[in-house]
Design a protein around this motif. Structure first.
Motif, PDB file in Angstrom:
ATOM      1  N   ASN A 111       0.858  -1.166  -0.355  1.00 41.16           N
ATOM      2  CA  ASN A 111       0.260   0.456   0.009  1.00 41.16           C
ATOM      3  C   ASN A 111       0.984   1.605  -0.228  1.00 41.16           C
ATOM      4  O   ASN A 111       2.182   1.357   0.453  1.00 41.16           O
ATOM      5  CB  ASN A 111      -1.432   0.022   1.507  1.00 41.16           C
ATOM      6  N   GLY A 112       0.207   2.880  -0.772  1.00 38.01           N
ATOM      7  CA  GLY A 112       0.741   3.082  -0.658  1.00 38.01           C
ATOM      8  C   GLY A 112       2.871   3.424  -1.288  1.00 38.01           C
ATOM      9  O   GLY A 112       2.419   3.042  -2.035  1.00 38.01           O
ATOM     10  N   THR A 113       3.549   3.505  -0.920  1.00 39.67           N
ATOM     11  CA  THR A 113       4.968   4.153  -1.270  1.00 39.67           C
ATOM     12  C   THR A 113       5.675   2.968  -0.658  1.00 39.67           C
ATOM     13  O   THR A 113       6.966   2.771  -0.597  1.00 39.67           O
ATOM     14  CB  THR A 113       5.413   5.799  -1.394  1.00 39.67           C
ATOM     15  N   SER A 114       5.205   2.301   0.270  1.00 42.16           N
ATOM     16  CA  SER A 114       6.010   1.584   0.819  1.00 42.16           C
ATOM     17  C   SER A 114       6.207   0.216   0.063  1.00 42.16           C
ATOM     18  O   SER A 114       5.706  -0.208  -1.258  1.00 42.16           O
ATOM     19  CB  SER A 114       4.979   0.938   2.069  1.00 42.16           C
ATOM     20  N   THR A 115       7.090  -0.227   0.435  1.00 37.11           N
ATOM     21  CA  THR A 115       7.856  -1.420  -0.643  1.00 37.11           C
ATOM     22  C   THR A 115       8.314  -2.484   0.614  1.00 37.11           C
ATOM     23  O   THR A 115       7.766  -2.674   1.565  1.00 37.11           O
ATOM     24  CB  THR A 115       9.749  -1.395  -0.693  1.00 37.11           C
ATOM     25  N   LEU A 116       8.854  -4.096   0.221  1.00 38.96           N
ATOM     26  CA  LEU A 116       9.292  -4.638   1.565  1.00 38.96           C
ATOM     27  C   LEU A 116      10.442  -4.431   2.222  1.00 38.96           C
ATOM     28  O   LEU A 116      10.475  -5.422   3.531  1.00 38.96           O
ATOM     29  CB  LEU A 116       9.313  -6.321   0.353  1.00 38.96           C
ATOM     30  N   HIS A 174     -18.100   5.651  -3.908  1.00 37.86           N
ATOM     31  CA  HIS A 174     -16.692   5.534  -5.169  1.00 37.86           C
ATOM     32  C   HIS A 174     -15.330   6.267  -5.263  1.00 37.86           C
ATOM     33  O   HIS A 174     -14.596   4.675  -5.249  1.00 37.86           O
ATOM     34  CB  HIS A 174     -17.393   5.596  -6.087  1.00 37.86           C
ATOM     35  N   ALA A 175     -15.092   7.487  -5.049  1.00 38.57           N
ATOM     36  CA  ALA A 175     -13.991   7.396  -5.477  1.00 38.57           C
ATOM     37  C   ALA A 175     -12.416   7.045  -4.583  1.00 38.57           C
ATOM     38  O   ALA A 175     -11.821   6.942  -4.806  1.00 38.57           O
ATOM     39  CB  ALA A 175     -14.000   9.350  -4.986  1.00 38.57           C
ATOM     40  N   ALA A 176     -12.686   6.835  -3.201  1.00 37.57           N
ATOM     41  CA  ALA A 176     -11.514   5.984  -1.883  1.00 37.57           C
ATOM     42  C   ALA A 176     -11.707   4.509  -2.452  1.00 37.57           C
ATOM     43  O   ALA A 176     -10.990   4.159  -2.597  1.00 37.57           O
ATOM     44  CB  ALA A 176     -12.740   6.279  -0.677  1.00 37.57           C
ATOM     45  N   PHE A 177     -12.710   3.893  -3.500  1.00 40.44           N
ATOM     46  CA  PHE A 177     -12.330   2.746  -3.966  1.00 40.44           C
ATOM     47  C   PHE A 177     -11.624   3.030  -5.136  1.00 40.44           C
ATOM     48  O   PHE A 177     -10.618   2.288  -5.333  1.00 40.44           O
ATOM     49  CB  PHE A 177     -13.713   2.189  -4.030  1.00 40.44           C
ATOM     50  N   GLU A 178     -11.698   3.956  -6.109  1.00 36.71           N
ATOM     51  CA  GLU A 178     -11.181   4.434  -6.887  1.00 36.71           C
ATOM     52  C   GLU A 178      -9.557   4.465  -6.635  1.00 36.71           C
ATOM     53  O   GLU A 178      -8.451   3.815  -7.363  1.00 36.71           O
ATOM     54  CB  GLU A 178     -11.661   4.899  -7.852  1.00 36.71           C
ATOM     55  N   LEU A 179      -9.524   5.422  -5.767  1.00 38.59           N
ATOM     56  CA  LEU A 179      -7.687   5.710  -5.667  1.00 38.59           C
ATOM     57  C   LEU A 179      -7.358   4.589  -5.025  1.00 38.59           C
ATOM     58  O   LEU A 179      -6.222   4.603  -5.516  1.00 38.59           O
ATOM     59  CB  LEU A 179      -8.526   7.416  -4.665  1.00 38.59           C
ATOM     60  N   SER A 180      -7.506   4.080  -4.217  1.00 35.62           N
ATOM     61  CA  SER A 180      -7.068   2.859  -3.677  1.00 35.62           C
ATOM     62  C   SER A 180      -6.276   1.635  -4.149  1.00 35.62           C
ATOM     63  O   SER A 180      -5.206   1.678  -4.768  1.00 35.62           O
ATOM     64  CB  SER A 180      -8.268   2.369  -2.023  1.00 35.62           C
ATOM     65  N   GLU A 181      -8.190   1.394  -5.328  1.00 35.85           N
ATOM     66  CA  GLU A 181      -7.146   0.710  -5.861  1.00 35.85           C
ATOM     67  C   GLU A 181      -5.550   1.139  -7.599  1.00 35.85           C
ATOM     68  O   GLU A 181      -5.541   0.488  -7.861  1.00 35.85           O
ATOM     69  CB  GLU A 181      -8.666   0.342  -7.338  1.00 35.85           C
ATOM     70  N   LEU A 182      -6.340   1.691  -7.738  1.00 34.82           N
ATOM     71  CA  LEU A 182      -5.219   2.420  -8.735  1.00 34.82           C
ATOM     72  C   LEU A 182      -4.323   2.540  -7.807  1.00 34.82           C
ATOM     73  O   LEU A 182      -3.004   2.749  -8.915  1.00 34.82           O
ATOM     74  CB  LEU A 182      -5.613   4.145  -9.529  1.00 34.82           C
ATOM     75  N   HIS A 204      -2.862   5.854   3.187  1.00 32.93           N
ATOM     76  CA  HIS A 204      -2.740   5.802   2.548  1.00 32.93           C
ATOM     77  C   HIS A 204      -3.867   7.230   1.733  1.00 32.93           C
ATOM     78  O   HIS A 204      -3.203   8.034   0.971  1.00 32.93           O
ATOM     79  CB  HIS A 204      -2.928   4.536   1.461  1.00 32.93           C
ATOM     80  N   LEU A 205      -4.992   6.760   1.849  1.00 31.36           N
ATOM     81  CA  LEU A 205      -6.344   7.147   1.428  1.00 31.36           C
ATOM     82  C   LEU A 205      -5.616   9.160   2.125  1.00 31.36           C
ATOM     83  O   LEU A 205      -6.605  10.189   1.521  1.00 31.36           O
ATOM     84  CB  LEU A 205      -7.035   6.756   2.112  1.00 31.36           C
ATOM     85  N   THR A 206      -5.280   8.951   3.470  1.00 28.83           N
ATOM     86  CA  THR A 206      -5.414  10.258   4.105  1.00 28.83           C
ATOM     87  C   THR A 206      -3.828  11.072   2.736  1.00 28.83           C
ATOM     88  O   THR A 206      -3.811  12.259   3.374  1.00 28.83           O
ATOM     89  CB  THR A 206      -4.653  10.943   5.497  1.00 28.83           C
ATOM     90  N   ALA A 207      -3.190  10.470   2.835  1.00 26.26           N
ATOM     91  CA  ALA A 207      -1.709  10.724   2.358  1.00 26.26           C
ATOM     92  C   ALA A 207      -2.146  11.469   1.164  1.00 26.26           C
ATOM     93  O   ALA A 207      -1.603  12.400   0.775  1.00 26.26           O
ATOM     94  CB  ALA A 207      -0.486  10.171   2.463  1.00 26.26           C
ATOM     95  N   CYS A 208      -3.515  11.009   0.747  1.00 21.85           N
ATOM     96  CA  CYS A 208      -3.597  11.233  -0.984  1.00 21.85           C
ATOM     97  C   CYS A 208      -4.802  12.407  -0.527  1.00 21.85           C
ATOM     98  O   CYS A 208      -5.215  12.896  -1.621  1.00 21.85           O
ATOM     99  CB  CYS A 208      -4.278  10.195  -1.862  1.00 21.85           C
ATOM    100  N   GLY A 209      -4.644  13.050   0.624  1.00 24.63           N
ATOM    101  CA  GLY A 209      -5.522  13.918   0.587  1.00 24.63           C
ATOM    102  C   GLY A 209      -7.206  13.432   0.865  1.00 24.63           C
ATOM    103  O   GLY A 209      -8.069  14.318   0.165  1.00 24.63           O
ATOM    104  N   LEU A 210      -7.790  12.570   0.908  1.00 22.74           N
ATOM    105  CA  LEU A 210      -8.740  12.083   1.088  1.00 22.74           C
ATOM    106  C   LEU A 210      -8.452  11.460   2.730  1.00 22.74           C
ATOM    107  O   LEU A 210      -9.528   9.919   2.565  1.00 22.74           O
ATOM    108  CB  LEU A 210      -9.069  10.781   0.129  1.00 22.74           C
ATOM    109  N   PRO A 211      -8.951  12.701   4.433  1.00 25.31           N
ATOM    110  CA  PRO A 211      -9.317  11.162   5.262  1.00 25.31           C
ATOM    111  C   PRO A 211     -10.104  10.945   5.310  1.00 25.31           C
ATOM    112  O   PRO A 211     -10.626  10.119   6.254  1.00 25.31           O
ATOM    113  CB  PRO A 211      -9.106  12.662   6.472  1.00 25.31           C
ATOM    114  N   GLU A 212     -10.824  11.169   4.812  1.00 25.69           N
ATOM    115  CA  GLU A 212     -12.616   9.946   5.614  1.00 25.69           C
ATOM    116  C   GLU A 212     -13.418   9.897   3.937  1.00 25.69           C
ATOM    117  O   GLU A 212     -13.004  10.878   2.564  1.00 25.69           O
ATOM    118  CB  GLU A 212     -13.647  11.396   5.479  1.00 25.69           C
TER     119      GLU A 212
END
Length: 555
Positions: A135-140, A394-402, A379-387
């Motif tokens: 999720n987000g910019t993290s890696t292993l 649907h926007a939160a679902f689309e953003l997370s999947e994208l 991740h959503l909060t970091a993208c400017g969508l805290p709620e």
């Protein structure tokens, strides 16, 4: 994997993978490296011409603003007087990674860092085991982050690092328009994108992996609509599968050359266990997702046949099903009036887990799901969508999947083309297409309604109206009898029990692409962990290659 160069011409913080796409040069005092193509208006530039176009953008300052006014799929690096810039396109189609002390690379393995066993991000590993991506910019690796889609990263001469988005998908910013206006705009936009793509390919052969789906059919019919004739199509999978039948029918209607690559257990097993495939998985490893490998055998076979022209351009339909709304749950396609923030997040989280975080049923434990929930929220909060928005959930679902599944697992399917030295385009992921669908309300996206109406009414190439996709049949044919007998025997046990049994006993052979061929059948048939599909097993194999077990825990 080795580094391109370590001489004085290459900035010391760059760690670039050998060959396969980078063009390096100097312009206006800047040391530059570019990959992919940049589009300015109707002009597409690559290689040295890309370097020429990039230099003025840097000299004028405001690189992010300049990129926002352009299109294309690329990664770029620039260095002058100790200052390093790195940027990726709107979907990070060529990923970049930042390691310790501001090293930047297109391959995490080239970064100078602690061994993964000593610096494992345990949370990200557990999430990847469940979904196939982080999720987000993290890696292993705790010391490595990947640039987010549409991100510009800067390392100052003193070592200070900053990052900001020059683009981010915001599907909560709906634009007012009638359905009729949107349909006309979409049809005009698609025609424009195909015209621009054909012009940018400059007469080179365009090769399309063509299936029975909407998206690849749009690619070939759109090419036909704008007059492209040097187009080749191919299909692959088990012989006689409905995708291949449809592919051939559509190609023949359009008068395009077509060929087929048969997948058999023997051929797939040999390919997936080969040294060349091992080299591919190393090349494609992002430390943040399972490598996408379903067309490795097809592309390798076409290369070996000599069917692919050396200068051809590969064009597939990724990811039309996502961007046009095909993944939006009906439960999130209407406002969530009367629900507080926690309730709205739960309304988002349930379908997100069901669709993208279930590679193994037995891993969907309360603790692991709580970890996923925390990461999704962060991740959503970091993208400017805290709620989760009340009006546009649907926007939160689309953003997370994208930013997670699409940009880390699906879009990196292009690495197969890169590995074999092939150029490519993703017209359905161009910036103008992203901008259009960002503004479309969920009601027009749900079930790909607007998209389907536009395709059928335009009827480009005559392959939409009056064309019926061939019926799906269980493959291979010899399996139909045993499967039917087992299904009848399971009637008293209920549908869910049957589906679990079907996956275990028949999924190995029914997979049209035979993606589990690297495993013995008995291992799949006896397994009780609740694998969702072939990706579950491929993800386990990927984790094993990094010394982790199927749960993402160090062995």
């Amino acid at each position: 994997m080795s580094v391109i160069s370590t001489d004085s011409d290459i900035p010391t913080c760059w760690r670039l993978g050998e060959a396969r796409g980078w063009t390096i040069g100097e312009r206006a005092g800047w040391r530059l490296a570019v990959k992919g193509h940049l589009i300015d208006g109707m002009t597409t530039v690559q290689g040295e011409a890309f370097l020429d176009a990039l230099a003025p953008l840097l000299s004028a300052g405001g690189l992010g603003e300049a990129l926002a006014g352009r299109d294309g799929h690329f990664a770029l690096l620039a260095e002058r007087r100790g200052v390093t810039l790195a940027a990726v396109d709107r979907i990070a189609s060529f990923p970049l990674f930042v390691g310790p002390e501001g090293q930047v690379s297109d391959h995490p393995a080239l970064l100078e860092m602690a061994p993964l066993a000593e610096a494992l991000d345990h949370d990200s590993a557990q999430v990847l085991a469940l979904s196939g991506f982080t999720n987000g910019t993290s890696t292993l690796h705790r010391e490595v982050r990947r640039l987010a889609p549409g991100e510009l990263w800067v390392r100052e001469s003193g070592g200070l690092q900053t990052a900001r988005r020059w683009h981010q998908y915001r599907p909560w910013k709906v634009v007012a328009a009638t359905p009729e206006q949107r349909q006309r705009e979409l049809t005009d936009l698609m025609r424009h994108l195909f015209e621009r793509m054909v012009e940018g390919c400059a007469g080179r052969t365009i090769v399309v992996p063509l299936s029975a789906g909407l998206d690849s059919r749009l690619i070939v019919s759109g090419l036909y609509e704008v007059g492209a004739r040097d187009v080749r199509c191919f299909a692959y999978g088990q012989p006689g599968n409905f995708e291949a039948i449809a592919s051939q029918q559509i190609a023949e209607r359009l008068g395009y050359d077509w060929t087929f690559v048969p997948y058999t257990l023997e051929a797939q097993r040999a390919a997936l266990r080969s040294e060349e495939h091992k080299a591919y998985t190393v090349f494609a490893d992002s430390l943040s997702a399972t490598p996408f490998e379903q067309d490795f055998l097809a592309v390798r076979t076409l290369r070996d046949r000599g069917w692919l022209p050396e200068d051809c351009v590969m064009v597939n339909g990724q990811s039309g099903d996502y961007i046009t709304g095909g993944h939006i749950p009906a439960s999130l396609a209407k406002p969530l009036d009367g629900q507080d923030a926690d309730q709205r997040f739960e309304a988002l989280f349930k379908p997100l887990i069901a669709k993208h975080y279930g590679l193994w049923t037995s891993l969907q434990t309360p603790d692991r799901l709580a970890l996923v929930a925390a990461q999704v929220g962060d991740h959503l909060t970091a993208c400017g969508l805290p709620e989760v928005p009340v009006e546009t959930p649907h926007a939160a679902f689309e953003l997370s999947e994208l930013e997670n599944r699409q940009c880390k697992y699906v879009v990196p399917g292009q690495r197969v083309y890169d590995f074999f030295g092939l150029d490519w385009r993703l017209p359905l992921w161009e910036g103008e297409m992203i901008a259009f669908w960002q503004g479309v309300p969920a009601a027009d996206k749900l079930g790909q309604g607007l998209y389907r109406r536009a395709l059928v009414e335009a009827d480009w190439g005559g392959v939409w109206q009056g064309y019926q996709t061939p019926p799906r049949k269980v493959m291979p044919a010899w399996l139909r009898g045993p499967r039917l007998a087992a299904k009848l025997a399971c009637v008293p046990l209920g549908r869910q029990r049957w589906h679990r049994l079907e996956k275990r006993l028949f999924g190995y052979h029914m997979d049209l692409l035979l993606n589990m061929a690297f495993l013995p059948y008995g291992q799949v048939a006896k397994d009780q962990r609740g694998a969702r599909n072939a990706i579950s097993w491929v993800t386990e194999r990927y984790l094993n290659s990094h010394g982790l077990d199927w749960q993402g825990i160090a062995r």
